[in-house]
Scaffold this active site. Structure first.
Site, PDB file in Angstrom:
ATOM      1  N   ASP A 177     -10.006  -5.495  -0.049  1.00  0.00           N
ATOM      2  CA  ASP A 177      -8.812  -5.075   0.877  1.00  0.00           C
ATOM      3  C   ASP A 177      -9.064  -3.377   1.958  1.00  0.00           C
ATOM      4  O   ASP A 177      -9.994  -2.528   1.773  1.00  0.00           O
ATOM      5  CB  ASP A 177      -7.733  -3.916  -0.507  1.00  0.00           C
ATOM      6  N   GLY A 178      -9.104  -4.738   2.929  1.00  0.00           N
ATOM      7  CA  GLY A 178      -9.232  -3.952   4.522  1.00  0.00           C
ATOM      8  C   GLY A 178     -10.524  -4.567   5.546  1.00  0.00           C
ATOM      9  O   GLY A 178     -11.891  -4.792   4.823  1.00  0.00           O
ATOM     10  N   GLY A 179     -10.075  -5.232   6.598  1.00  0.00           N
ATOM     11  CA  GLY A 179     -10.693  -6.125   7.479  1.00  0.00           C
ATOM     12  C   GLY A 179     -10.688  -6.799   6.876  1.00  0.00           C
ATOM     13  O   GLY A 179     -11.849  -7.421   7.665  1.00  0.00           O
ATOM     14  N   GLY A 209      -4.411   0.804   8.401  1.00  0.00           N
ATOM     15  CA  GLY A 209      -4.351  -0.968   8.163  1.00  0.00           C
ATOM     16  C   GLY A 209      -4.822  -0.990   9.865  1.00  0.00           C
ATOM     17  O   GLY A 209      -5.547   0.423  10.705  1.00  0.00           O
ATOM     18  N   ASP A 249       1.069  -1.343   0.379  1.00  0.00           N
ATOM     19  CA  ASP A 249       0.019  -0.161   0.037  1.00  0.00           C
ATOM     20  C   ASP A 249       1.060   1.626   0.255  1.00  0.00           C
ATOM     21  O   ASP A 249       1.221   1.723   0.968  1.00  0.00           O
ATOM     22  CB  ASP A 249      -1.268  -0.246   0.848  1.00  0.00           C
ATOM     23  N   GLY A 256      -4.542  -7.803   6.274  1.00  0.00           N
ATOM     24  CA  GLY A 256      -3.348  -7.787   6.482  1.00  0.00           C
ATOM     25  C   GLY A 256      -2.805  -7.041   8.040  1.00  0.00           C
ATOM     26  O   GLY A 256      -2.226  -8.455   8.336  1.00  0.00           O
ATOM     27  N   GLY A 313      -6.780   4.825   4.138  1.00  0.00           N
ATOM     28  CA  GLY A 313      -5.693   5.370   4.328  1.00  0.00           C
ATOM     29  C   GLY A 313      -4.641   4.887   6.539  1.00  0.00           C
ATOM     30  O   GLY A 313      -3.482   4.797   6.136  1.00  0.00           O
TER      31      GLY A 313
HETATM   32 ZN    ZN Z   1      -4.354  -1.881  -0.589  1.00  0.00          ZN
END
Ligand code: ZN
Length: 214
Positions: free
Chosen positions: A167-169, A136, A27, A189, A134
């Site tokens: 992407d995310g959570g 993680g 990222d 992540g 923005g």
């Molecule tokens: Zn990403």
């Protein structure tokens, strides 16, 4: 990799190399498109020297068209730009492909998928942001699920080859429902790097569905 421990980056890269993960997701944030700043091509190039899997580079930056060739040179195999950051998205997609990378387009949680209707045939990957980009470690936005289903329909309608990336959570709690909704690629992540056994967590995530061909 944003959730990795950067004081022992080589070990973290090794863990991903050994694991069943398919790609390294990187990222890049510029402090303008998103409120945070992470790293650029210098770090990506260093990661690429140790990584034995493709580098999936997610550009959360304004004017990404200025840096596409540099990220490709740094080793990116997938380059994803944000639709919200590209007034000439069609041109930018082709710019990515012309330098030999796979072209990805990311959408923020509030951006409707319809924005991709006229370019979906040219895209290799659509990255659906399931948190506000923005930082993680954020909580998954559940409206992502119907959005993935809609996107899957659009991809089928236009005979597009685009993969759907979330992407995310993402973690063990929602991986299965995302795959059932039509997701092909899950970016994990914090759920991996904060786990007591990251490799086992990756294995469990992968067990929800067999891998795909790059
Ligand atoms: Zn990403």
């Amino acid at each position: 990799m944003l959730a990795a421990d950067f004081t022992r980056l080589a070990e973290e890269i090794d863990m991903v190399n050994r694991s069943e993960a398919d790609w390294f997701h990187l990222d890049v944030m510029d402090g303008r498109f998103v409120p945070n700043i992470t790293f650029g091509m210098f770090i990506i190039e260093a990661i690429g020297r140790l990584a034995r899997k493709p580098l999936d580079v997610h550009l959360m930056i304004v004017e990404p068209e200025k840096y596409i060739e540099s990220f490709r040179k740094a080793g990116a195999e997938v380059i994803t730009v944000h639709a919200e950051a590209c007034p000439h998205l069609h041109r930018t997609i082709h710019q990515i492909k012309e330098c030999g990378a796979k072209a990805g387009v990311a959408l923020n949680p509030h951006t409707p998928i319809q924005i991709l209707e006229n370019v979906i045939e040219h895209i290799d990957l659509v990255c659906i942001m399931s948190v506000n980009p923005g930082f993680g470690g954020q909580k998954f936005i559940y409206q992502t699920l119907p959005k993935v289903r809609q996107l899957k329909e659009m991809i089928d309608t236009y005979n597009s080859m685009a993969l759907i990336e979330i992407d995310g959570g993402v973690g063990l709690h929602n991986a299965e429902s995302l795959l059932q909704a039509g997701a092909d690629v899950l970016v994990a992540g914090s759920s991996v790097f904060a786990a007591s056994d990251p490799e086992a967590t990756i294995r469990q995530l992968k067990a929800f569905k067999a891998g795909f061909d790059f």
